[in-house]
Design a protein around this motif. Structure first.
Motif, PDB file in Angstrom:
ATOM      1  N   MET A   1       0.849  -1.176   0.000  1.00 52.69           N
ATOM      2  CA  MET A   1       0.000   0.000   0.000  1.00 52.69           C
ATOM      3  C   MET A   1       0.895   1.240   0.000  1.00 52.69           C
ATOM      4  O   MET A   1       1.888   1.295   0.722  1.00 52.69           O
ATOM      5  CB  MET A   1      -0.889  -0.021   1.244  1.00 52.69           C
ATOM      6  N   ILE A   2       0.528   2.223  -0.827  1.00 58.72           N
ATOM      7  CA  ILE A   2       1.199   3.516  -0.841  1.00 58.72           C
ATOM      8  C   ILE A   2       0.159   4.583  -0.523  1.00 58.72           C
ATOM      9  O   ILE A   2      -1.048   4.335  -0.635  1.00 58.72           O
ATOM     10  CB  ILE A   2       1.912   3.794  -2.179  1.00 58.72           C
ATOM     11  N   TYR A   3       0.639   5.749  -0.114  1.00 56.91           N
ATOM     12  CA  TYR A   3      -0.258   6.762   0.434  1.00 56.91           C
ATOM     13  C   TYR A   3      -0.018   8.120  -0.196  1.00 56.91           C
ATOM     14  O   TYR A   3       1.119   8.517  -0.449  1.00 56.91           O
ATOM     15  CB  TYR A   3      -0.055   6.859   1.952  1.00 56.91           C
ATOM     16  N   LYS A   4      -1.120   8.837  -0.408  1.00 56.01           N
ATOM     17  CA  LYS A   4      -1.097  10.193  -0.941  1.00 56.01           C
ATOM     18  C   LYS A   4      -1.882  11.079   0.016  1.00 56.01           C
ATOM     19  O   LYS A   4      -2.947  10.692   0.489  1.00 56.01           O
ATOM     20  CB  LYS A   4      -1.743  10.214  -2.336  1.00 56.01           C
ATOM     21  N   ILE A   5      -1.348  12.248   0.282  1.00 51.94           N
ATOM     22  CA  ILE A   5      -2.062  13.233   1.096  1.00 51.94           C
ATOM     23  C   ILE A   5      -2.615  14.289   0.152  1.00 51.94           C
ATOM     24  O   ILE A   5      -1.868  14.889  -0.629  1.00 51.94           O
ATOM     25  CB  ILE A   5      -1.131  13.869   2.144  1.00 51.94           C
ATOM     26  N   PHE A   6      -3.918  14.483   0.206  1.00 50.65           N
ATOM     27  CA  PHE A   6      -4.588  15.502  -0.590  1.00 50.65           C
ATOM     28  C   PHE A   6      -5.264  16.525   0.312  1.00 50.65           C
ATOM     29  O   PHE A   6      -5.770  16.170   1.379  1.00 50.65           O
ATOM     30  CB  PHE A   6      -5.690  14.886  -1.459  1.00 50.65           C
ATOM     31  N   ARG A   7      -5.285  17.762  -0.132  1.00 54.48           N
ATOM     32  CA  ARG A   7      -6.148  18.768   0.488  1.00 54.48           C
ATOM     33  C   ARG A   7      -7.579  18.459   0.048  1.00 54.48           C
ATOM     34  O   ARG A   7      -7.790  17.829  -0.995  1.00 54.48           O
ATOM     35  CB  ARG A   7      -5.734  20.165   0.038  1.00 54.48           C
ATOM     36  N   THR A  43       6.127  13.149   5.747  1.00 52.48           N
ATOM     37  CA  THR A  43       5.621  13.933   4.617  1.00 52.48           C
ATOM     38  C   THR A  43       4.598  14.949   5.106  1.00 52.48           C
ATOM     39  O   THR A  43       4.643  16.121   4.727  1.00 52.48           O
ATOM     40  CB  THR A  43       5.007  13.013   3.551  1.00 52.48           C
ATOM     41  N   ALA A  44       3.697  14.519   5.954  1.00 52.11           N
ATOM     42  CA  ALA A  44       2.689  15.435   6.496  1.00 52.11           C
ATOM     43  C   ALA A  44       3.344  16.551   7.301  1.00 52.11           C
ATOM     44  O   ALA A  44       2.989  17.725   7.154  1.00 52.11           O
ATOM     45  CB  ALA A  44       1.686  14.674   7.352  1.00 52.11           C
ATOM     46  N   ALA A  45       4.302  16.195   8.134  1.00 48.68           N
ATOM     47  CA  ALA A  45       4.965  17.188   8.986  1.00 48.68           C
ATOM     48  C   ALA A  45       5.772  18.188   8.160  1.00 48.68           C
ATOM     49  O   ALA A  45       5.778  19.379   8.458  1.00 48.68           O
ATOM     50  CB  ALA A  45       5.864  16.486   9.999  1.00 48.68           C
ATOM     51  N   LEU A  56      -6.078  11.329   3.696  1.00 51.57           N
ATOM     52  CA  LEU A  56      -5.087  10.303   3.442  1.00 51.57           C
ATOM     53  C   LEU A  56      -5.718   9.286   2.496  1.00 51.57           C
ATOM     54  O   LEU A  56      -6.774   8.728   2.795  1.00 51.57           O
ATOM     55  CB  LEU A  56      -4.648   9.624   4.738  1.00 51.57           C
ATOM     56  N   ILE A  57      -5.054   9.067   1.364  1.00 50.75           N
ATOM     57  CA  ILE A  57      -5.561   8.175   0.331  1.00 50.75           C
ATOM     58  C   ILE A  57      -4.663   6.943   0.291  1.00 50.75           C
ATOM     59  O   ILE A  57      -3.442   7.068   0.186  1.00 50.75           O
ATOM     60  CB  ILE A  57      -5.520   8.872  -1.060  1.00 50.75           C
ATOM     61  N   GLY A  58      -5.251   5.779   0.365  1.00 47.91           N
ATOM     62  CA  GLY A  58      -4.509   4.527   0.265  1.00 47.91           C
ATOM     63  C   GLY A  58      -4.690   3.909  -1.105  1.00 47.91           C
ATOM     64  O   GLY A  58      -5.822   3.805  -1.600  1.00 47.91           O
ATOM     65  N   VAL A  59      -3.596   3.515  -1.736  1.00 50.60           N
ATOM     66  CA  VAL A  59      -3.615   2.903  -3.064  1.00 50.60           C
ATOM     67  C   VAL A  59      -2.763   1.639  -3.013  1.00 50.60           C
ATOM     68  O   VAL A  59      -1.611   1.683  -2.569  1.00 50.60           O
ATOM     69  CB  VAL A  59      -3.051   3.886  -4.129  1.00 50.60           C
ATOM     70  N   GLU A  60      -3.320   0.539  -3.458  1.00 50.14           N
ATOM     71  CA  GLU A  60      -2.536  -0.693  -3.570  1.00 50.14           C
ATOM     72  C   GLU A  60      -1.494  -0.472  -4.661  1.00 50.14           C
ATOM     73  O   GLU A  60      -1.853  -0.131  -5.794  1.00 50.14           O
ATOM     74  CB  GLU A  60      -3.424  -1.880  -3.930  1.00 50.14           C
ATOM     75  N   TRP A  93      -8.942   3.251  -0.406  1.00 53.63           N
ATOM     76  CA  TRP A  93      -9.701   3.912   0.649  1.00 53.63           C
ATOM     77  C   TRP A  93      -9.194   5.332   0.825  1.00 53.63           C
ATOM     78  O   TRP A  93      -8.107   5.678   0.367  1.00 53.63           O
ATOM     79  CB  TRP A  93      -9.647   3.142   1.972  1.00 53.63           C
ATOM     80  N   ALA A  94     -10.017   6.119   1.485  1.00 52.26           N
ATOM     81  CA  ALA A  94      -9.656   7.504   1.816  1.00 52.26           C
ATOM     82  C   ALA A  94     -10.295   7.835   3.153  1.00 52.26           C
ATOM     83  O   ALA A  94     -11.408   7.400   3.441  1.00 52.26           O
ATOM     84  CB  ALA A  94     -10.159   8.461   0.742  1.00 52.26           C
ATOM     85  N   GLN A  95      -9.559   8.599   3.950  1.00 52.44           N
ATOM     86  CA  GLN A  95     -10.137   9.039   5.216  1.00 52.44           C
ATOM     87  C   GLN A  95      -9.537  10.374   5.613  1.00 52.44           C
ATOM     88  O   GLN A  95      -8.418  10.703   5.209  1.00 52.44           O
ATOM     89  CB  GLN A  95      -9.950   7.998   6.296  1.00 52.44           C
ATOM     90  N   PRO A  96     -10.292  11.142   6.377  1.00 49.82           N
ATOM     91  CA  PRO A  96      -9.767  12.434   6.829  1.00 49.82           C
ATOM     92  C   PRO A  96      -8.505  12.246   7.656  1.00 49.82           C
ATOM     93  O   PRO A  96      -8.317  11.225   8.312  1.00 49.82           O
ATOM     94  CB  PRO A  96     -10.890  12.999   7.698  1.00 49.82           C
TER      95      PRO A  96
END
Length: 111
Positions: A1-7, A43-45, A56-60, A93-96
């Protein structure tokens, strides 16, 4: 799983358009920046300090493997970079990502 942070507006645009080339930094660099679980909090910090309304977006990684490159970046670590648009159907998935006392609260197990 990899992660992307979106506004929030970036996440809303992906949901509406069903595809994205990423955030402004992604457009400037020519690929979509992702992080591993171990890299996401830093990355967030570094790039989103004090920013509210994040997702936070999770992508396989298998879902984007054909266009995913692992490249050396911050501190010599390899980061996943997507050299293609991200499609909504690739999002697992995506979650706040709430900001609590000045720190983004990540899901348990992702710290």
């Amino acid at each position: 799983m990899i992660y992307k942070i979106f506004r929030t507006p970036e996440w809303q645009a992906l949901r509406a358009d069903e595809t994205t080339l990423g955030a402004p930094i992604d457009l400037a660099d020519g690929y979509i920046h992702f992080s591993t679980a171990g890299q996401a909090t830093e990355t967030a910090a570094r790039h989103f300090a004090g920013v509210e309304g994040l997702w936070l977006i999770g992508v396989e990684d298998a879902a984007v493997a054909d266009n995913l490159k692992w490249e050396v970046s911050r501190g010599g670590a390899k980061f996943p970079h997507l050299y293609a648009p991200l499609r909504l159907d690739q999002v697992a998935w995506a979650q706040p990502l709430p900001l609590i006392d000045g720190v983004h609260e990540f899901p348990a197990g992702l710290r």
